[in-house]
Each structure stands twice: as structure tokens, then as C-alpha cells.
Motif scaffolding. Structure first.
Motif, PDB file in Angstrom:
ATOM      1  N   LEU A  68       0.831  -1.201   0.000  1.00  0.00           N
ATOM      2  CA  LEU A  68       0.000   0.000   0.000  1.00  0.00           C
ATOM      3  C   LEU A  68       0.868   1.255   0.000  1.00  0.00           C
ATOM      4  CD1 LEU A  68      -2.827  -1.012   2.501  1.00  0.00           C
ATOM      5  CD2 LEU A  68      -2.892  -1.020   0.013  1.00  0.00           C
ATOM      6  N   GLY A  69       1.985   1.203   0.718  1.00  0.00           N
ATOM      7  CA  GLY A  69       2.918   2.329   0.713  1.00  0.00           C
ATOM      8  C   GLY A  69       3.519   2.557  -0.658  1.00  0.00           C
ATOM      9  N   LEU A  70       3.850   1.475  -1.341  1.00  0.00           N
ATOM     10  CA  LEU A  70       4.365   1.601  -2.712  1.00  0.00           C
ATOM     11  C   LEU A  70       3.309   2.200  -3.643  1.00  0.00           C
ATOM     12  CD1 LEU A  70       6.391  -1.711  -3.129  1.00  0.00           C
ATOM     13  CD2 LEU A  70       7.281   0.619  -3.045  1.00  0.00           C
ATOM     14  N   SER A  71       2.052   1.813  -3.430  1.00  0.00           N
ATOM     15  CA  SER A  71       0.972   2.389  -4.234  1.00  0.00           C
ATOM     16  C   SER A  71       0.881   3.890  -4.017  1.00  0.00           C
ATOM     17  CB  SER A  71      -0.360   1.730  -3.869  1.00  0.00           C
ATOM     18  OG  SER A  71      -0.326   0.350  -4.150  1.00  0.00           O
ATOM     19  N   ALA A  72       1.020   4.332  -2.762  1.00  0.00           N
ATOM     20  CA  ALA A  72       0.965   5.768  -2.467  1.00  0.00           C
ATOM     21  C   ALA A  72       2.173   6.495  -3.060  1.00  0.00           C
ATOM     22  CB  ALA A  72       0.892   5.989  -0.963  1.00  0.00           C
ATOM     23  N   LEU A  73       3.347   5.863  -3.022  1.00  0.00           N
ATOM     24  CA  LEU A  73       4.533   6.495  -3.602  1.00  0.00           C
ATOM     25  C   LEU A  73       4.404   6.644  -5.123  1.00  0.00           C
ATOM     26  CD1 LEU A  73       7.436   4.882  -1.532  1.00  0.00           C
ATOM     27  CD2 LEU A  73       6.473   7.174  -1.322  1.00  0.00           C
ATOM     28  N   ILE A  74       3.860   5.631  -5.768  1.00  0.00           N
ATOM     29  CA  ILE A  74       3.647   5.720  -7.213  1.00  0.00           C
ATOM     30  C   ILE A  74       2.603   6.792  -7.523  1.00  0.00           C
ATOM     31  CG2 ILE A  74       2.788   4.466  -9.234  1.00  0.00           C
ATOM     32  CD1 ILE A  74       4.096   1.938  -7.983  1.00  0.00           C
ATOM     33  N   THR A  75       1.584   6.876  -6.657  1.00  0.00           N
ATOM     34  CA  THR A  75       0.568   7.916  -6.846  1.00  0.00           C
ATOM     35  C   THR A  75       1.173   9.312  -6.656  1.00  0.00           C
ATOM     36  OG1 THR A  75      -1.114   6.375  -6.054  1.00  0.00           O
ATOM     37  CG2 THR A  75      -1.729   8.682  -6.135  1.00  0.00           C
ATOM     38  N   SER A  76       2.183   9.424  -5.801  1.00  0.00           N
ATOM     39  CA  SER A  76       2.841  10.729  -5.648  1.00  0.00           C
ATOM     40  C   SER A  76       3.531  11.144  -6.948  1.00  0.00           C
ATOM     41  CB  SER A  76       3.837  10.704  -4.486  1.00  0.00           C
ATOM     42  OG  SER A  76       4.986   9.939  -4.808  1.00  0.00           O
ATOM     43  N   ILE A  77       4.049  10.191  -7.697  1.00  0.00           N
ATOM     44  CA  ILE A  77       4.644  10.497  -9.004  1.00  0.00           C
ATOM     45  C   ILE A  77       3.567  10.979  -9.964  1.00  0.00           C
ATOM     46  CG2 ILE A  77       5.853   9.501 -10.982  1.00  0.00           C
ATOM     47  CD1 ILE A  77       7.228   7.599  -8.957  1.00  0.00           C
ATOM     48  N   VAL A  78       2.389  10.337  -9.913  1.00  0.00           N
ATOM     49  CA  VAL A  78       1.267  10.770 -10.745  1.00  0.00           C
ATOM     50  C   VAL A  78       0.859  12.189 -10.356  1.00  0.00           C
ATOM     51  CG1 VAL A  78      -1.168  10.311 -11.295  1.00  0.00           C
ATOM     52  CG2 VAL A  78       0.459   8.427 -11.176  1.00  0.00           C
TER      53      VAL A  78
ATOM     54  N   LEU B  63      -3.959   0.612  -7.935  1.00  0.00           N
ATOM     55  CA  LEU B  63      -2.691   0.035  -7.477  1.00  0.00           C
ATOM     56  C   LEU B  63      -2.859  -0.707  -6.152  1.00  0.00           C
ATOM     57  CD1 LEU B  63      -0.189   2.905  -8.357  1.00  0.00           C
ATOM     58  CD2 LEU B  63      -0.395   0.682  -9.489  1.00  0.00           C
ATOM     59  N   SER B  64      -3.634  -0.129  -5.246  1.00  0.00           N
ATOM     60  CA  SER B  64      -3.866  -0.786  -3.961  1.00  0.00           C
ATOM     61  C   SER B  64      -4.620  -2.100  -4.143  1.00  0.00           C
ATOM     62  CB  SER B  64      -4.647   0.133  -3.023  1.00  0.00           C
ATOM     63  OG  SER B  64      -3.900   1.272  -2.714  1.00  0.00           O
ATOM     64  N   PHE B  65      -5.649  -2.076  -4.984  1.00  0.00           N
ATOM     65  CA  PHE B  65      -6.416  -3.293  -5.240  1.00  0.00           C
ATOM     66  C   PHE B  65      -5.516  -4.377  -5.831  1.00  0.00           C
ATOM     67  CE2 PHE B  65      -9.036  -5.940  -8.073  1.00  0.00           C
ATOM     68  CZ  PHE B  65      -9.928  -6.451  -7.131  1.00  0.00           C
ATOM     69  N   CYS B  66      -4.710  -4.020  -6.823  1.00  0.00           N
ATOM     70  CA  CYS B  66      -3.806  -4.996  -7.447  1.00  0.00           C
ATOM     71  C   CYS B  66      -2.774  -5.511  -6.441  1.00  0.00           C
ATOM     72  CB  CYS B  66      -3.113  -4.385  -8.658  1.00  0.00           C
ATOM     73  SG  CYS B  66      -4.227  -4.063 -10.040  1.00  0.00           S
ATOM     74  N   SER B  67      -2.264  -4.623  -5.609  1.00  0.00           N
ATOM     75  CA  SER B  67      -1.258  -5.068  -4.636  1.00  0.00           C
ATOM     76  C   SER B  67      -1.870  -5.956  -3.564  1.00  0.00           C
ATOM     77  CB  SER B  67      -0.551  -3.864  -4.007  1.00  0.00           C
ATOM     78  OG  SER B  67      -1.433  -3.097  -3.224  1.00  0.00           O
ATOM     79  N   ILE B  68      -3.126  -5.677  -3.187  1.00  0.00           N
ATOM     80  CA  ILE B  68      -3.802  -6.528  -2.206  1.00  0.00           C
ATOM     81  C   ILE B  68      -4.060  -7.909  -2.801  1.00  0.00           C
ATOM     82  CG2 ILE B  68      -5.975  -6.858  -0.957  1.00  0.00           C
ATOM     83  CD1 ILE B  68      -5.963  -3.795  -0.496  1.00  0.00           C
ATOM     84  N   ILE B  69      -4.500  -7.952  -4.040  1.00  0.00           N
ATOM     85  CA  ILE B  69      -4.700  -9.243  -4.707  1.00  0.00           C
ATOM     86  C   ILE B  69      -3.366  -9.994  -4.787  1.00  0.00           C
ATOM     87  CG2 ILE B  69      -5.324 -10.358  -6.900  1.00  0.00           C
ATOM     88  CD1 ILE B  69      -7.710  -9.250  -5.315  1.00  0.00           C
ATOM     89  N   PHE B  70      -2.296  -9.312  -5.146  1.00  0.00           N
ATOM     90  CA  PHE B  70      -0.970  -9.929  -5.204  1.00  0.00           C
ATOM     91  C   PHE B  70      -0.562 -10.429  -3.831  1.00  0.00           C
ATOM     92  CE2 PHE B  70       3.639  -9.413  -4.618  1.00  0.00           C
ATOM     93  CZ  PHE B  70       4.091 -10.364  -5.516  1.00  0.00           C
ATOM     94  N   TRP B  71      -0.797  -9.626  -2.781  1.00  0.00           N
ATOM     95  CA  TRP B  71      -0.426 -10.019  -1.427  1.00  0.00           C
ATOM     96  C   TRP B  71      -1.190 -11.266  -1.002  1.00  0.00           C
ATOM     97  CZ3 TRP B  71      -3.037 -10.542   3.208  1.00  0.00           C
ATOM     98  CH2 TRP B  71      -2.242 -10.718   4.337  1.00  0.00           C
ATOM     99  N   PHE B  72      -2.507 -11.307  -1.248  1.00  0.00           N
ATOM    100  CA  PHE B  72      -3.291 -12.487  -0.884  1.00  0.00           C
ATOM    101  C   PHE B  72      -2.824 -13.714  -1.658  1.00  0.00           C
ATOM    102  CE2 PHE B  72      -6.579  -9.687   0.970  1.00  0.00           C
ATOM    103  CZ  PHE B  72      -6.703 -10.336   2.186  1.00  0.00           C
ATOM    104  N   TYR B  73      -2.531 -13.546  -2.934  1.00  0.00           N
ATOM    105  CA  TYR B  73      -2.050 -14.671  -3.737  1.00  0.00           C
ATOM    106  C   TYR B  73      -0.720 -15.180  -3.204  1.00  0.00           C
ATOM    107  CZ  TYR B  73      -0.274 -17.309  -7.693  1.00  0.00           C
ATOM    108  OH  TYR B  73       0.261 -18.289  -8.470  1.00  0.00           O
ATOM    109  N   ARG B  74       0.195 -14.265  -2.933  1.00  0.00           N
ATOM    110  CA  ARG B  74       1.510 -14.640  -2.412  1.00  0.00           C
ATOM    111  C   ARG B  74       1.395 -15.244  -1.025  1.00  0.00           C
ATOM    112  NH1 ARG B  74       5.011 -12.723   0.995  1.00  0.00           N
ATOM    113  NH2 ARG B  74       7.221 -12.957   0.703  1.00  0.00           N
ATOM    114  N   HIS B  75       0.549 -14.648  -0.177  1.00  0.00           N
ATOM    115  CA  HIS B  75       0.406 -15.109   1.193  1.00  0.00           C
ATOM    116  C   HIS B  75      -0.262 -16.483   1.256  1.00  0.00           C
ATOM    117  CE1 HIS B  75       0.622 -14.333   5.441  1.00  0.00           C
ATOM    118  NE2 HIS B  75      -0.626 -14.707   5.585  1.00  0.00           N
ATOM    119  N   SER B  76      -1.198 -16.739   0.361  1.00  0.00           N
ATOM    120  CA  SER B  76      -1.858 -18.048   0.364  1.00  0.00           C
ATOM    121  C   SER B  76      -0.906 -19.143  -0.115  1.00  0.00           C
ATOM    122  CB  SER B  76      -3.111 -18.027  -0.499  1.00  0.00           C
ATOM    123  OG  SER B  76      -2.781 -17.849  -1.854  1.00  0.00           O
TER     124      SER B  76
END
Length: 149
Positions: A30-40, A57-70
């Protein structure tokens, strides 16, 4: 630069610093999503576009996190008990080495001494034959009963 750039930068930094407390890397994404949004935000897009970018970005990162965590969660979250090897002793017959107080005895299996509870509370003597019927994981002790053979 727009002040929104700094706001997104601060949000991203706070989320990434907060990840130091956690161990699941959830806030990191989520922090990375906010940093990328700061560039936008620095490129001059409107607040609505910035919010949409952050949400996507947050939605995609959460989906990635759940996939990786599972995927890794199944290997990491095993029902680990330090002395689960005691289960392999269930059903074996052993000899009482010594008798303690309150229905506890020491038994010998393969030159190893184990603490055990006597299941039925019967009084045992050193040298008597006992059968291992179960084990108590909370106290790391075997549960035995007098072998009637």
C-alpha cells in the motif's frame, strides 16, 4: 510542485514505516501504491485521477499479497509441535525406569528416558511393562497404561 505530491509521499512513507511493526508486507504494498501515486501527482493529474490510480494500485497489490500469502502460508503455518515425534511411540511397549509422585513415571524407549503419566492411576513398579497409549502435547509427556500381557 503541487501539495498533493507531498501528501501522497508522506502517506507512502508512513505506510512503509508502519510495515516495520508488521511482518506480512501488507502495508509495504500500500505504501508503494501511495509512492507511485505521488509520481502521478507530480505530473499534474487531478485529484480524481490520483485517487483512481491509488485505488487500482492498492487493489492490485492486495490481490498480489493475498495470492503470495496463500501460497507461502500453507508451508509456514503447519501444526508444528516440537515433540510430535512422540506420536510414533504410541502403541509401543516399554519398561518403567522409575516411579515419581502423582502418577508420573519414567519409561525407557530405545535407550531414551521419557516422562509419562499413568492413564488409569494404577501404581506401577520399576521394571513393569507399560503400553504407550497417547501423548500430551501440552506437557510433552507420554500417557501409558499397564501392559496386561
Amino acid at each position: 510542485m503541487d501539495s498533493l505530491f507531498y501528501i501522497w509521499l508522506i502517506i507512502g512513507a508512513v505506510l512503509m514505516v508502519a510495515e516495520i511493526v508488521g511482518t506480512d508486507y501488507f502495508l509495504l504494498f500500500l505504501g508503494l501504491s501511495a509512492l507511485i501515486t505521488s509520481i502521478v501527482a507530480a505530473t499534474g493529474f487531478s485529484l480524481q485521477v490520483q485517487i483512481i490510480v491509488f485505488c487500482i494500485l492498492s487493489f492490485c497489490s492486495i490481490i498480489f499479497w493475498f495470492y503470495r500469502h496463500s501460497k507461502t502460508g500453507k508451508d509456514e503455518k503447519t501444526d508444528y509441535q516440537p515433540n510430535s515425534g512422540l506420536r510414533t511411540l504410541v502403541g509401543r511397549v516399554s519398561l518403567v525406569d522409575s516411579v515419581g509422585s502423582d502418577s508420573t513415571v519414567k519409561i525407557v524407549v530405545n535407550d531414551t528416558v521419557y516422562l509419562a503419566f499413568v492413564r488409569d492411576g494404577s501404581v506401577l513398579k520399576p521394571g513393569e511393562s507399560v503400553k504407550i497409549v497417547d501423548f500430551d502435547a501440552s506437557s510433552d509427556r507420554l500417557i501409558v497404561e499397564k501392559d496386561n500381557k
